[in-house]
Design an enzyme around this catalytic site. Structure first.
Site, PDB file in Angstrom:
ATOM      1  N   ASP A 494       0.835  -1.197   0.000  1.00 57.45           N
ATOM      2  CA  ASP A 494       0.000   0.000   0.000  1.00 57.45           C
ATOM      3  C   ASP A 494       0.872   1.250   0.000  1.00 57.45           C
ATOM      4  O   ASP A 494       1.914   1.307   0.658  1.00 57.45           O
ATOM      5  CB  ASP A 494      -0.915   0.003   1.232  1.00 57.45           C
ATOM      6  CG  ASP A 494      -1.788   1.241   1.291  1.00 57.45           C
ATOM      7  OD1 ASP A 494      -2.594   1.430   0.359  1.00 57.45           O
ATOM      8  OD2 ASP A 494      -1.631   2.018   2.246  1.00 57.45           O
ATOM      9  N   HIS A 497       4.589   4.066  -3.571  1.00 55.09           N
ATOM     10  CA  HIS A 497       5.413   5.152  -4.087  1.00 55.09           C
ATOM     11  C   HIS A 497       5.862   6.115  -3.001  1.00 55.09           C
ATOM     12  O   HIS A 497       6.788   6.900  -3.219  1.00 55.09           O
ATOM     13  CB  HIS A 497       4.663   5.909  -5.184  1.00 55.09           C
ATOM     14  CG  HIS A 497       3.348   6.464  -4.732  1.00 55.09           C
ATOM     15  ND1 HIS A 497       2.246   5.663  -4.528  1.00 55.09           N
ATOM     16  CD2 HIS A 497       2.973   7.727  -4.426  1.00 55.09           C
ATOM     17  CE1 HIS A 497       1.237   6.433  -4.117  1.00 55.09           C
ATOM     18  NE2 HIS A 497       1.649   7.665  -4.039  1.00 55.09           N
ATOM     19  N   ASP A 595     -10.446   1.392  -4.406  1.00 55.12           N
ATOM     20  CA  ASP A 595     -10.463   2.746  -3.839  1.00 55.12           C
ATOM     21  C   ASP A 595     -10.736   3.800  -4.909  1.00 55.12           C
ATOM     22  O   ASP A 595     -10.380   4.962  -4.746  1.00 55.12           O
ATOM     23  CB  ASP A 595      -9.153   3.039  -3.104  1.00 55.12           C
ATOM     24  CG  ASP A 595      -7.937   2.735  -3.957  1.00 55.12           C
ATOM     25  OD1 ASP A 595      -8.103   2.313  -5.114  1.00 55.12           O
ATOM     26  OD2 ASP A 595      -6.815   2.909  -3.448  1.00 55.12           O
TER      27      ASP A 595
END
Length: 1505
Positions: A494, A497, A595
């Site tokens: 999760d 980045h 999401d």
């Protein structure tokens, strides 16, 4: 399916750092690191952290790989070190040269192997169908199995669970309060489930259902109410360990109080409403905060300190800079006083001067403070628009775990570290930020400028750079990782980045210790594939999440299918051993992620099925999120959703609350699509074709390259609601190549009477009023969506079925199973059976075919019957050679002609097309459009007759079947046929060559093929006939005269310009090339025949320059005879019983200088008599005028140039000759420009004694002297007539004269005062050897050229070792180019390195290519240069020799690269300066190939000694 070992070759090149390049490999692959051209010849060491067998992986532990050299010698072209890849993960490699630790490096990623079921069946990555579940919506663990069953019954084989841990106060699915505690919501009253219970359930569905589970790991933040964080605030960015955040904290609290005051109406008197409407209304916040003071210097304090230093007269040379206060106190910054003294303390004579300096310094500090003020103002200006537009006034950037208090009291909390450590920075993300930068670290102003999209429920974690920086956090997260890896087969990273790379690397290493085949998934938002690769390579990410919802229309959605996996339909079969090429990350292509927005809201409910169908046809992992299939018409929020997922009940009604089955939403359609997706991956449907039928309709084909079965889906998308949007009335007909076996499925969205959607309070429910009308496994005639049109044959070999779409309404999908028609299936089966002789891969997937009456011999048997001369025809012949035989090379009208008529012409093109699968290339178009290429290849060989006719028949038979398969398959099968035939022919070549070639390196073999390329027999044999008394002379039947004629091979000087007719055979070129092309390769008979054929043309003591079959020979070169003699010497020494050639009969064409050409056998002499005659003539003196002198034989030469002179200087023993109007050596460019005035004048006459001729003469004289002494040559001396008297000169005497005078007259001393130097004024390079001695233009003697290196090789005894080495060093520095040697010193005034034979100008030195040998870099001299270096290096010592071998190998690597890339598969005649391509050069030259092969032979001999 048969599968042999896959090997990938990774070329290493110096300074090549590939950290941002992705190289993906599978377990079971072999990876070979090989040296690129920049590293060959160097002592390279390769290191990797891939673990040694039996050892555990440790990313910080590297070990060196051992080099393997299959040939054990020669060049470095085959040298490699290897890794057998058996463990999944990310592995780093680096390499260095000599003592350099790292000069390049990168990463490789090895994919995991996923297994399911009790039998541990492998689940291919491309067969994954995954469904995401929000864990908090699963309810108690007891109920999970019923909710997971929804995924199983809908055909998913992997489940993704959001975090299962105890959640924070926000209840967000990704705000974890305790990473080690299972969410207590999963334990019903009276039970306390543990991670073991979860693990048991996961094992159960893996073993019984074949469904794997992965879950998220969240390393970047924790819930702000995490209890452990209160005990360990050092785990976050607080105001103690991150004091640079103090200004941002003060601003954050000020905004909080401002928001509260606004709500209370305290600013109404100031004209600021409770609802902020513009930026100006916010500016009231900033002035009281005086945040600029955190950046400024205390001026008075700094000036006082400065004054004291001035009075102490401290001196320094430093420059001024501001020092940031590490505690970030107001006015806490200082300046570098050493810098200040340097700038402001230069005039300190007395108190007044000191005060002036202090005032000057003070003013500067005030200016600096003003700059800091302006900087903070710019931050304020950034804050205002962010606040006004986004309205995040109540979103706090920091935790505040205290009761409300006035701002001033809050500031006092900062003074106490025990309080300040609990003010922790929240996490979030920054739009457009560098993902490799940690936005919470010093140097970032993200918090101060309010650029963070803040997650107010989570605290950003502060790991530091290593575990020692925050021991508790690293240990805590390590346990979290171990728990996860123990129970789950994979993880989703999760917020990948924004997760510190080194943290994720460490944690994944821990995870892989527990589960080596860990499946790692991530969704990256870097905006750059290059940045994505950094994360993928360093972390070993298996799949990157991609989303179909990112597509704005159906065209883009189809493009994503093509982008994310698979090869084009009809792709070429790639070899098992091939280069490792960069790739893109494996995709997990989802119709929607959990999401993101709900597709029903963004598009329409009718599009759910069709977009899923498009996604399911992608050749990669696919999937969805729970709720999509049930048609939930809103986003299921990861924060606010608290309802439970519905359970599986096969008997439930569409409106049953909390229950779903295949009647719900599109679940029945999804089951069919998921099954189809998995089947396609498991059965090898790896090829993809996407066709946009219209603006809304997408057809996707998946094709199996071994069985040639296809699945074609057609999806009519409905991005807009058909009820409100006008779509086309119907879809145009579609034509599907092949035979449609069945309709796998047809489905469409329909409405039903089940009530309207009402959001359920307890369960997440979908829209009951919509479902899928699904029919499976139908015959085409039974379809309700389409009907069969006409079945037609497209051409003679492509069966096509027309499909008419009757009821293809928006939201419909249909899938066809397609196979080849029976005739094509049988034909392909036959071809694959034949091709299995070349590649066992074709045995797999071969359809059963009916018996063919035509029997075809295996090609290997047929080519084994071919001679090397016939293999020259099979493989090569350039266009001029083909035209000489009445044909030409195959030409593609829209493109170009092949370089050769033989197989190499086609292989060269295919080798460029194949790796890229460039099926749109004109070459492939030509194959698909017609049979012209096929007919050319077979007819060309059949027309040759003999054994080649049988090979031509084999091609004709193969192509007969090839013509009857679908046209889209022809390129790949044509490639397989040609490549297989080519490989068989090349193997046959090597079997007919020396052991040196057979056991040689790749470069040796490539160069040895040049022997076949250059040596052939044309329509008219180029060599004069040999003596009938000679044995082992090849004969053939003349097709015109029907008489037998000799057909000895001759050597073409170069292709394509010197390949046939009078310009094919040159005496000089032939004998410079003969040793490399024929003797080293073991073609002794051919070498003998060429030597004897030229011997028969001896006239005036010379060998012809241009042979012209003997009858049209020109005797205008002084060096060819010496190269001929050198070859005889080499023949005698290299061939077993080689001296027997000296007694072979030579059929003299010209028994006397003036005789007419005689037929073969009229006058025969033993070769030793011909040799003696050649030397006798030189010693006597050769002087004659060319026959037929004038423009009829040379339109450029002046009259004096036709006078030929070649003599021996009686004092020095040097051969000399020529004049300034002719050019008797290899540097033979004759001027031809009237405009420049150089016509008839040689650019490089090299008259006098040319250094290489002197060396060749010395070599011959020494050899003959030796032969005479051992009784193998009957002559010991030469008799000459001088002034009517006979004089005798022995070979021994001649040898001594040359030896005694060579260095005396050729060496240019390093000493400027050397008394032996006759022309010191002409010397411009010292410590070298002259190019000639006694030239008519003395300055020519002193030009630095590479010719002296030839003398060094053939007569090394002429040179003093130290002088020779120094001269070679100069040559290396000044003349050595990338591929060849500069033909003239670049410091010379007439040097020009670019050859343009077409340019005519008034430039004397350049016009019409006058500079042919005045700078351009010729390849053949580099062979002699390298051999000379090796010889003299060995004389000096082992260390120098080893260094020289490295140089030689490095130079040879460039030739290897050129050979690999050149479609001619040869080495050029020359290049322009610095290795640039020269369009006027022969593309492949005999002596270039030969002399490089000689270097490799020298290396081999040297290493064998």
């Amino acid at each position: 399916m048969f599968r042999s070992t896959q090997t990938r070759v990774f070329l290493l090149n110096e300074m090549e750092r590939l950290d941002r390049t992705l190289f993906r490999l599978e377990q079971g692959f072999e990876l070979q690191f090989r040296l690129g051209p920049t590293l060959q010849g160097k002592h390279v060491h390769v290191h990797t952290n891939y673990p040694i067998k039996g050892k555990k992986f440790n990313s910080q532990v590297f070990h060196a790989l051992d080099w393997i050299n299959p040939t054990g010698r020669e060049d470095d072209s085959d040298k490699y070190c290897r890794l057998d890849l058996e463990i999944a993960g990310s592995y780093q490699y680096y390499f260095g040269c000599g003592n350099e630790e790292r000069t390049g490096g990168g990463y490789i990623v090895v994919d995991p192997l996923l297994r399911v079921g009790h039998e541990r069946k492998i689940l291919p990555l491309d067969s994954i169908t995954i469904q995401t579940y929000m864990s908090k919506c699963l309810g108690p663990l007891d109920e999970w199995i019923d909710r997971f069953r929804v995924a199983k019954e809908t055909g998913y084989n992997m489940i993704h669970l959001t975090p299962l841990q105890l959640l924070g106060k926000s209840r967000s699915g990704y705000s974890i309060a305790d990473q080690l505690e299972l969410n207590p919501d999963f334990s019903p009253l009276g039970k306390n489930y543990t991670w073991t219970d979860v693990g048991n359930l996961i094992d159960k569905i893996r073993n019984e259902w074949g469904v794997l589970c992965i879950t998220d790991v969240v390393y970047n933040h924790t819930a702000s109410n995490s209890k452990w964080l209160r005990l360990h605030p050092e785990c976050g960015y607080n105001l103690v360990n991150s004091p640079h955040l103090k200004p941002a904290w003060i601003l954050d609290r000020a905004l909080w109080h401002f928001n509260c005051d606004l709500a209370d109406g305290r600013y109404s008197d100031s004209g600021i409403p409770s609802l902020v409407e513009n930026e100006k209304q916010l500016k009231v916040i900033f002035p009281p905060l005086k945040l600029w003071e955190f950046l400024q210097v205390n001026v008075d304090k700094a000036v006082e300190q400065f004054k004291k230093l001035l009075q102490a007269e401290v001196k320094t040379e430093h420059k001024l800079k501001i020092i940031q206060d590490p505690q970030y106190r107001r006015f806490g910054n200082t300046v570098d006083m050493k810098m200040a003294l340097e700038m402001f303390g230069r005039h300190t004579n007395g108190p007044a001067a000191i005060q002036v300096c202090c005032d000057w310094f003070k003013k500067s500090l005030e200016e600096l403070n003003m700059e800091c003020f302006k900087e903070m103002q710019s931050h304020h200006e950034q804050v205002c628009p962010v606040l006004a537009i986004e309205h995040p006034l109540v979103t706090s950037y920091f935790t505040f775990p205290f009761e409300d208090m006035p701002m001033e009291k809050e500031k006092q909390l900062l003074q106490n570290p025990e309080n300040a450590c609990h003010f922790l920075a929240h996490n979030g993300w920054v739009m457009g930020d560098d993902p490799l930068r940690n936005f919470a670290e010093p140097g970032s102003n993200v918090y101060l400028r309010r650029e963070l999209v803040c997650w107010g429920d989570s605290v950003k974690l502060r790991y530091g750079s290593k575990p020692e920086d925050c021991p508790y956090l690293w240990a805590h997260m390590k346990k979290y990782t171990e728990i996860t890896a123990k129970h789950f087969c994979g993880v989703r990273l999760d917020n990948c980045h924004s997760t510190p790379l080194h943290v994720a690397e460490y944690m994944l290493e821990i995870a892989r210790e527990r589960r080596p085949d860990l499946y790692v998934v991530a969704e990256l938002f870097t905006g750059s594939e290059e940045l994505d690769n950094i994360f993928v390579t360093k972390l070993g990410i298996t799949s990157l999440i991609r989303e179909a919802m990112s597509a704005g229309d159906s065209h883009e959605e189809g493009r994503l299918v093509y982008r994310f996996g698979g090869e084009p339909v009809g792709s070429f079969v790639q070899p098992n051993l091939r280069p490792l090429v960069p790739g893109i990350a494996h995709a997990m292509f989802l119709d929607v992620t959990h999401d993101n927005e709900c597709p029903i809201q963004v598009r329409s409910v009718y599009d759910g099925l069709t977009s899923s169908a498009i996604v399911s046809m992608a050749c990669c992992a696919t999937g969805s999120t729970r709720g999509y299939d049930e048609l939930v018409p809103h986003q299921i929020s990861v924060v606010s959703e608290e309802r439970l997922y519905s359970r599986w009940n096969a008997d439930a009604l569409p409106s049953s609350p909390g229950e779903v089955n295949l009647q719900s939403g599109i679940m029945a359609g999804k089951l069919a699509l998921n099954r189809l997706h998995q089947e396609l991956a498991e059965k090898g449907f790896t090829q993809v074709y996407v066709d946009q039928l219209d603006e809304d309709t997408v057809a996707v084909t998946r094709h199996c390259p071994s069985t040639h079965r296809s699945v074609v889906t057609v999806s009519r998308t409905a991005f807009k609601n058909p009820k409100t949007h006008q779509y086309r009335e119907r879809v145009s007909p579609m034509f599907i190549p092949g035979q449609i076996e069945e309709v796998i499925l047809e489905a469409r969205m329909v409405e039903r009477d089940a009530g309207s959607y009402v959001k359920d309070e307890k369960y997440i429910n979908g829209m009951p009023e919509y479902t899928v009308e699904l029919r499976e496994h139908l015959q085409l005639k039974d379809s309700k969506i389409v009907q069969q049109g006409d079945a037609t044959a497209k051409g003679r070999n492509e069966f096509v079925q027309e499909i008419v779409f009757n009821q293809m309404t928006p939201g419909s999908v249909i899938a066809f199973r397609v196979s080849l028609d029976p005739k094509s299936r049988d034909t392909v089966g036959f071809l694959r059976t034949q091709l299995s002789q070349f590649n066992r891969l074709y045995k797999s997937g071969t359809p059963v075919f009916t018996f063919f009456a035509c029997k075809i011999y295996f090609l290997i048997f047929l080519v084994s019957k071919l001679s090397l001369a016939e293999l020259n025809v099979l493989l090569y012949l350039c266009d001029a050679e083909e035209q000489d035989n009445g044909g030409g090379c195959y030409s593609i009208p829209s493109w170009m002609a092949m370089k050769y008529g033989g197989l190499q012409g086609f292989v060269s093109v295919l080798s460029d097309i194949r790796p890229k699968n460039d099926l749109g290339h004109p070459f492939c178009d030509n194959l698909r459009q017609g049979d012209w290429m096929l007919d050319y290849i077979s007819s060309r060989l059949i027309n040759k007759g003999g054994a080649l006719r049988e090979v031509g028949k084999w091609f004709r038979a193969m192509f007969t079947y090839l013509k009857h398969i679908p046209r889209y398959l022809i390129p790949c099968y044509f490639d397989a046929i040609i490549v297989g035939a080519y490989a068989s022919a090349v193997d046959a070549v090597f079997k007919n060559m020396s052991s040196f070639v057979q056991s040689g390196s790749t470069l040796v073999k490539q160069l040895a093929l040049g022997s076949v390329q250059m040596c052939g027999v044309g329509r008219v044999p180029a060599l004069p006939s040999l003596s009938p008394a000679l044995e082992n002379v090849p004969y053939r039947l003349n097709p015109i005269t029907k008489q037998e004629e000799q057909c000895c091979v001759s050597i073409a000087a170069g292709l394509p310009h010197f390949s046939c007719g009078i310009f094919r055979c040159w005496g000089r070129d032939t004998f410079i090339a003969l040793r490399g092309l024929l003797l080293i390769t073991g073609r002794h008979i051919e070498a003998r025949n060429i030597i004897l054929a030229f011997a028969g043309t001896l006239r005036h003591g010379l060998i012809p320059n241009l042979l012209g079959e003997g009858v049209g020979a020109r005797y205008n070169c002084r060096d060819a005879v010496w190269w001929w003699l050198q070859c005889i010497q080499e023949y005698c020494s290299m061939v077993p019983q080689g001296t027997a050639i000296l007694s072979c009969p030579v059929s003299r064409m010209y028994p006397t200088d003036d005789s007419e050409p005689q037929p073969a056998g009229n006058v025969d002499q033993p070769l030793y008599d011909v040799i003696q005659e050649a030397l006798q003539c030189h010693m006597q003196g050769i002087e004659f005028r060319e026959r037929n002198a004038g423009p009829q034989i040379d339109r450029n030469m002046k009259d004096e140039g036709f006078n030929v002179v070649a003599k021996v200087n009686p004092y020095t023993g040097f051969v000399y000759g020529g004049n300034r109007f002719n050019c008797g050596t290899w540097m033979d460019k004759m001027g031809e420009s009237d405009k420049a005035g150089n016509r008839g004048l040689p650019a490089t006459p090299r008259d006098g004694s040319a250094v290489e001729i002197v060396g060749l003469c010395k070599s011959t004289v020494r050899w003959l002297m030796h032969l005479n002494k051992i009784g193998q040559f009957p002559y010991s001396s030469l008799s000459i007539q001088r002034d009517g008297e006979t004089h005798t000169v022995s070979y021994e005497e001649w040898n001594q004269r040359i030896q005694g005078n060579f260095e005396k007259l050729f060496y240019v001393s390093s000493d400027p005062e050397d008394p032996n130097e006759q022309h010191p004024e002409l010397v411009h390079k010292r410590g070298v050897y002259k190019d000639s001695c006694g030239a008519s233009s003395p300055w020519c003697d002193y030009q630095l050229r590479p010719n002296f290196t030839i003398a060094m090789v053939v007569a090394p005894e002429l040179f003093t070792v130290e002088r020779a080495w120094a001269a070679l060093e100069v040559a290396e520095k000044k003349l050595l180019g990338p591929l060849g040697m500069k033909t003239l010193d670049p410091d010379d005034m007439v040097y020009c390195g670019v050859y343009d034979n077409a340019l005519d100008s008034d430039n004397y030195n350049l016009a019409k290519g006058f500079n042919y040998h005045q700078g351009p870099e010729w390849l053949w001299p580099v062979g002699y240069f390298l051999r000379a270096k090796l010889y003299f290096a060995k004389q000096i010592g082992q260390e120098v020799y080893n260094h020289t071998v490295s140089l030689v190998k490095n130079v040879l690597s460039r030739h290897h690269v050129h050979l690999e890339k050149s479609p001619w598969k040869g080495l050029p005649e020359l290049t322009n300066e610095n290795g640039q391509y020269c369009p006027f050069s022969c593309e492949t030259q005999a002596w270039s190939i030969a002399t490089i092969l000689e270097v490799l032979h020298e290396l081999c001999d040297a290493e064998d000694l």
